[in-house]
Every structure is written in C-alpha cells, then in structure tokens.
Design a protein around this motif. Structure first.
Motif, PDB file in Angstrom:
ATOM      1  N   PHE A  47      43.179  57.316  53.203  1.00 25.05           N
ATOM      2  CA  PHE A  47      44.311  57.687  51.905  1.00 25.05           C
ATOM      3  C   PHE A  47      44.336  56.361  51.334  1.00 25.05           C
ATOM      4  N   LEU A  48      44.398  55.813  50.556  1.00 27.81           N
ATOM      5  CA  LEU A  48      44.278  54.521  49.840  1.00 27.81           C
ATOM      6  C   LEU A  48      45.013  54.897  48.902  1.00 27.81           C
ATOM      7  N   LEU A  49      47.044  53.849  48.979  1.00 26.94           N
ATOM      8  CA  LEU A  49      47.853  53.843  48.211  1.00 26.94           C
ATOM      9  C   LEU A  49      48.140  53.412  47.143  1.00 26.94           C
ATOM     10  N   GLY A  50      47.308  52.042  47.103  1.00 23.74           N
ATOM     11  CA  GLY A  50      47.250  51.159  45.190  1.00 23.74           C
ATOM     12  C   GLY A  50      47.101  50.004  46.647  1.00 23.74           C
ATOM     13  N   ASP A  51      46.982  48.488  45.484  1.00 24.76           N
ATOM     14  CA  ASP A  51      47.425  47.737  45.271  1.00 24.76           C
ATOM     15  C   ASP A  51      46.354  47.239  45.745  1.00 24.76           C
ATOM     16  N   LEU A  52      44.927  48.263  46.144  1.00 25.22           N
ATOM     17  CA  LEU A  52      43.368  47.180  46.927  1.00 25.22           C
ATOM     18  C   LEU A  52      43.375  45.673  46.160  1.00 25.22           C
ATOM     19  N   PHE A  53      43.808  46.384  45.241  1.00 24.60           N
ATOM     20  CA  PHE A  53      43.219  45.209  43.835  1.00 24.60           C
ATOM     21  C   PHE A  53      44.243  44.565  43.313  1.00 24.60           C
ATOM     22  N   ASP A  54      44.396  42.895  43.241  1.00 31.72           N
ATOM     23  CA  ASP A  54      45.598  42.190  42.609  1.00 31.72           C
ATOM     24  C   ASP A  54      45.635  42.597  40.935  1.00 31.72           C
ATOM     25  N   PHE A  55      44.067  42.992  40.664  1.00 32.22           N
ATOM     26  CA  PHE A  55      44.280  43.617  39.207  1.00 32.22           C
ATOM     27  C   PHE A  55      42.886  44.421  39.018  1.00 32.22           C
ATOM     28  N   TRP A  56      43.081  45.204  38.532  1.00 33.63           N
ATOM     29  CA  TRP A  56      41.585  45.966  37.734  1.00 33.63           C
ATOM     30  C   TRP A  56      42.015  46.382  36.515  1.00 33.63           C
ATOM     31  N   PHE A  57      40.940  45.945  35.701  1.00 34.39           N
ATOM     32  CA  PHE A  57      41.210  46.580  33.668  1.00 34.39           C
ATOM     33  C   PHE A  57      39.411  47.162  33.992  1.00 34.39           C
ATOM     34  N   GLU A  58      39.197  48.500  33.958  1.00 29.87           N
ATOM     35  CA  GLU A  58      37.914  48.943  33.541  1.00 29.87           C
ATOM     36  C   GLU A  58      37.998  49.174  31.757  1.00 29.87           C
ATOM     37  N   TYR A  59      37.020  48.264  31.392  1.00 28.80           N
ATOM     38  CA  TYR A  59      36.646  47.949  30.183  1.00 28.80           C
ATOM     39  C   TYR A  59      35.255  49.056  30.141  1.00 28.80           C
ATOM     40  N   LYS A  60      34.874  49.074  28.889  1.00 33.71           N
ATOM     41  CA  LYS A  60      33.880  50.778  28.821  1.00 33.71           C
ATOM     42  C   LYS A  60      32.521  50.387  29.914  1.00 33.71           C
ATOM     43  N   HIS A  61      31.953  49.251  29.383  1.00 34.52           N
ATOM     44  CA  HIS A  61      31.066  48.885  30.396  1.00 34.52           C
ATOM     45  C   HIS A  61      31.089  47.991  31.210  1.00 34.52           C
ATOM     46  N   VAL A  62      32.490  47.053  31.584  1.00 33.68           N
ATOM     47  CA  VAL A  62      32.588  45.922  32.626  1.00 33.68           C
ATOM     48  C   VAL A  62      33.950  46.821  33.352  1.00 33.68           C
ATOM     49  N   VAL A  63      33.698  46.035  34.788  1.00 30.27           N
ATOM     50  CA  VAL A  63      34.625  46.671  35.808  1.00 30.27           C
ATOM     51  C   VAL A  63      34.773  44.833  36.681  1.00 30.27           C
ATOM     52  N   PRO A  64      35.919  44.149  37.156  1.00 33.01           N
ATOM     53  CA  PRO A  64      36.070  43.046  37.566  1.00 33.01           C
ATOM     54  C   PRO A  64      34.689  42.688  38.219  1.00 33.01           C
ATOM     55  N   LYS A  65      34.540  41.465  38.834  1.00 31.34           N
ATOM     56  CA  LYS A  65      33.651  40.998  39.278  1.00 31.34           C
ATOM     57  C   LYS A  65      34.005  41.060  41.107  1.00 31.34           C
ATOM     58  N   GLY A  66      33.675  40.893  41.951  1.00 33.33           N
ATOM     59  CA  GLY A  66      33.585  40.972  43.267  1.00 33.33           C
ATOM     60  C   GLY A  66      33.861  42.059  44.093  1.00 33.33           C
ATOM     61  N   PHE A  67      34.391  42.056  45.184  1.00 29.75           N
ATOM     62  CA  PHE A  67      34.990  43.070  46.024  1.00 29.75           C
ATOM     63  C   PHE A  67      34.295  43.816  46.114  1.00 29.75           C
ATOM     64  N   VAL A  68      32.920  43.246  46.318  1.00 26.91           N
ATOM     65  CA  VAL A  68      31.357  44.244  46.546  1.00 26.91           C
ATOM     66  C   VAL A  68      30.968  44.848  47.920  1.00 26.91           C
ATOM     67  N   ARG A  69      31.857  43.931  48.759  1.00 32.70           N
ATOM     68  CA  ARG A  69      32.161  44.884  50.000  1.00 32.70           C
ATOM     69  C   ARG A  69      32.532  46.131  50.426  1.00 32.70           C
ATOM     70  N   VAL A  70      33.929  45.849  49.990  1.00 33.50           N
ATOM     71  CA  VAL A  70      34.989  46.993  49.912  1.00 33.50           C
ATOM     72  C   VAL A  70      34.440  48.651  49.268  1.00 33.50           C
ATOM     73  N   LEU A  71      34.054  47.882  48.555  1.00 33.67           N
ATOM     74  CA  LEU A  71      33.107  48.920  47.820  1.00 33.67           C
ATOM     75  C   LEU A  71      31.609  49.300  48.388  1.00 33.67           C
ATOM     76  N   GLY A  72      31.284  48.422  49.062  1.00 33.48           N
ATOM     77  CA  GLY A  72      29.844  49.162  49.955  1.00 33.48           C
ATOM     78  C   GLY A  72      30.564  49.880  50.974  1.00 33.48           C
ATOM     79  N   LYS A  73      31.674  49.242  51.493  1.00 35.52           N
ATOM     80  CA  LYS A  73      32.049  50.087  52.747  1.00 35.52           C
ATOM     81  C   LYS A  73      32.562  51.147  52.098  1.00 35.52           C
ATOM     82  N   LEU A  74      33.308  51.844  51.153  1.00 33.24           N
ATOM     83  CA  LEU A  74      33.891  53.470  50.720  1.00 33.24           C
ATOM     84  C   LEU A  74      32.962  53.903  50.564  1.00 33.24           C
ATOM     85  N   ALA A  75      31.384  53.509  49.636  1.00 33.24           N
ATOM     86  CA  ALA A  75      30.777  54.536  49.137  1.00 33.24           C
ATOM     87  C   ALA A  75      30.478  55.053  50.213  1.00 33.24           C
TER      88      ALA A  75
END
Length: 252
Positions: A47-75
């Motif tokens: 369970f990840l209970l929020g504020d994994l990122f200090d800021f996150w916003f999902e545009y229609k085709h874009v998400v914030p740059k970075g966090f590749v390692r943690v996203l890859g590990k979660l995948a």
C-alpha cells in the motif's frame, strides 16, 4: 484477504520525490527502490498512502519528468503478481488514470476499508480528515474541482510543472502540510477522526500518512491509529504479518 503463511502486507507514505529538487531527492528514491526490492520477496500486498511525489499532474499526453526507477520497480512488482494500492495525497491529488493504465495499480481518492486475516483496516492518506485544517480543506475543494483542473491543463508543462513545484514547497496552505510536531494523543486530528469513525463501525487499525510523524495511538479498546511517518526524516513504514501491525524503520 487471508494471508498465505509467511506473507505480509506493507504500507508506506510521504516520499515527496522531487523535493526540494530532483538532485536531492534521488538518494531517497534509490533507498525507497531498495526497500521495494527487499519487501517484494514476502509481500502479499503493498500500500502506497500518497505523496509519493512532491508534485504530480497528468496532462492529456504528458506526466512529470523523472521518477523512472521507482516507476519501473513498481511495474516489476505489479507484473510479478503482487497487488499494489495507491492512495492519492495532497501533493499528488491531481493523479488521474496513469497508474491504472500504465502500471495496473488502482488509485483511490478517499479512505477505503480492507480486511486481512479477519482484521479490519481503514486506509488513506489522511489530508482533510478530522477537525481543523479548514484553510487546506477549502483549497482542496478548489484544486479538485474539474474546472480548475481543466484550466490548469492550458498551462504548458514547462510553465505549469515548475510553478506547481515552487508552490508545493513554499506555500503551506496549498501543500496542506503542517510542522511535524506531535500534538498529543488527544489533539492529533487523525486520532480524533478515528474515534469518530468507531462510533458507527469497528476497525482494528486506522493507517494514515500525511503527518510525517511515525505514531501509534490507541483510539479504542481494540483499535489503534498508526501514522506511517515519512521517507524524508524517518524512513518508516508499516507491516502487518497476519497477526499484528508494526511500524519499522528502513536503515539500509
């Protein structure tokens, strides 16, 4: 869920990756990825209970740059068959369906009930719950309004992301964060929230983040509120082994 023998449920909150900037958050990201790599061996769920990122916003085709390692590990962990649950915090409250579509991780915007080995849990980030925090509660209504999100999407990401990152760090009203000072068992507002919930239904455990302080408070005869702390100062997490819930510190 009935946990298989030797399996555990893990809980983590408030990593704030990206704060105060990408450079300084990279060591924290590496440490969190190492923790994920360790717990995957006996995790029945994470369970990840929020504020994994200090800021996150999902545009229609874009998400914030970075966090590749943690996203890859979660995948990787999710693809291995271990369920992961994500609860939106006040810093990533603009999360939409990216995690669900790309990682297969369900995203929750409100506290949710779970049951493990006949123990009942109420799980959430914790922002805006309980008494007080009225300024943030008003601000949250503005931020979560669909029209506000639509307007923000018209800002180019090269403007919108740095602006939001600046406000996330500098403006306490917008962030919703309070100074991490223990208020006393009777004054901790998430403990008060838990006591009110117990008036209508029993829960064995209330698990929240947001306060950035690891704490354990009895809120009823057989009910306990835990705050998970953070991965900035404490590197603490929660674990349920099928019989009891504990707070632990990751020291590697």
């Amino acid at each position: 869920m009935q946990l298989p023998t030797g399996k555990k449920v893990y809980f983590s909150s408030d990593n704030h990756l990206g704060a105060p900037n990408q450079q300084f958050s990279k060591p924290r990201e590496a440490k969190f990825v190492a923790w994920l790599d360790e717990v995957k061996h006996d995790a029945a769920a994470i369970f990840l209970l929020g504020d994994l990122f200090d800021f996150w916003f999902e545009y229609k085709h874009v998400v914030p740059k970075g966090f590749v390692r943690v996203l890859g590990k979660l995948a990787e962990i999710k693809d291995s068959g271990i369920p992961i649950y994500f609860f939106v915090g006040n810093h990533d409250l603009w999360m939409d369906d990216y995690f669900e579509q790309e990682l297969g991780i369900p995203v929750y915007h409100r506290p949710k009930e779970f049951s493990f080995n006949h123990k009942t849990f109420l799980v959430g980030h914790g922002d805006g719950l309980g008494p007080g925090d009225k300024g943030y509660k008003r601000m949250k209504k503005v931020f979560t309004n669909p029209f506000s999100k639509w307007l923000y999407r018209w800002l180019h990401p090269d403007l919108g992301v740095p602006l939001a990152q600046h406000l996330s760090v500098k403006n306490k009203l917008i962030s919703g964060d309070e100074d991490a000072k223990f208020l006393g068992e009777e004054n901790e507002w998430l403990a008060q929230y838990a006591k009110r919930k117990l008036e209508s239904k029993h829960y064995d455990y209330f698990i929240f983040g947001h306060r950035h302080l690891p704490m354990e408070i009895k809120v009823g005869k057989n009910s306990t509120y835990f705050n998970l702390g953070d991965w900035i100062n404490f590197y603490t997490y929660g674990v349920f082994d099928g019989e009891k819930f504990e707070l632990k510190e990751y020291k590697k």
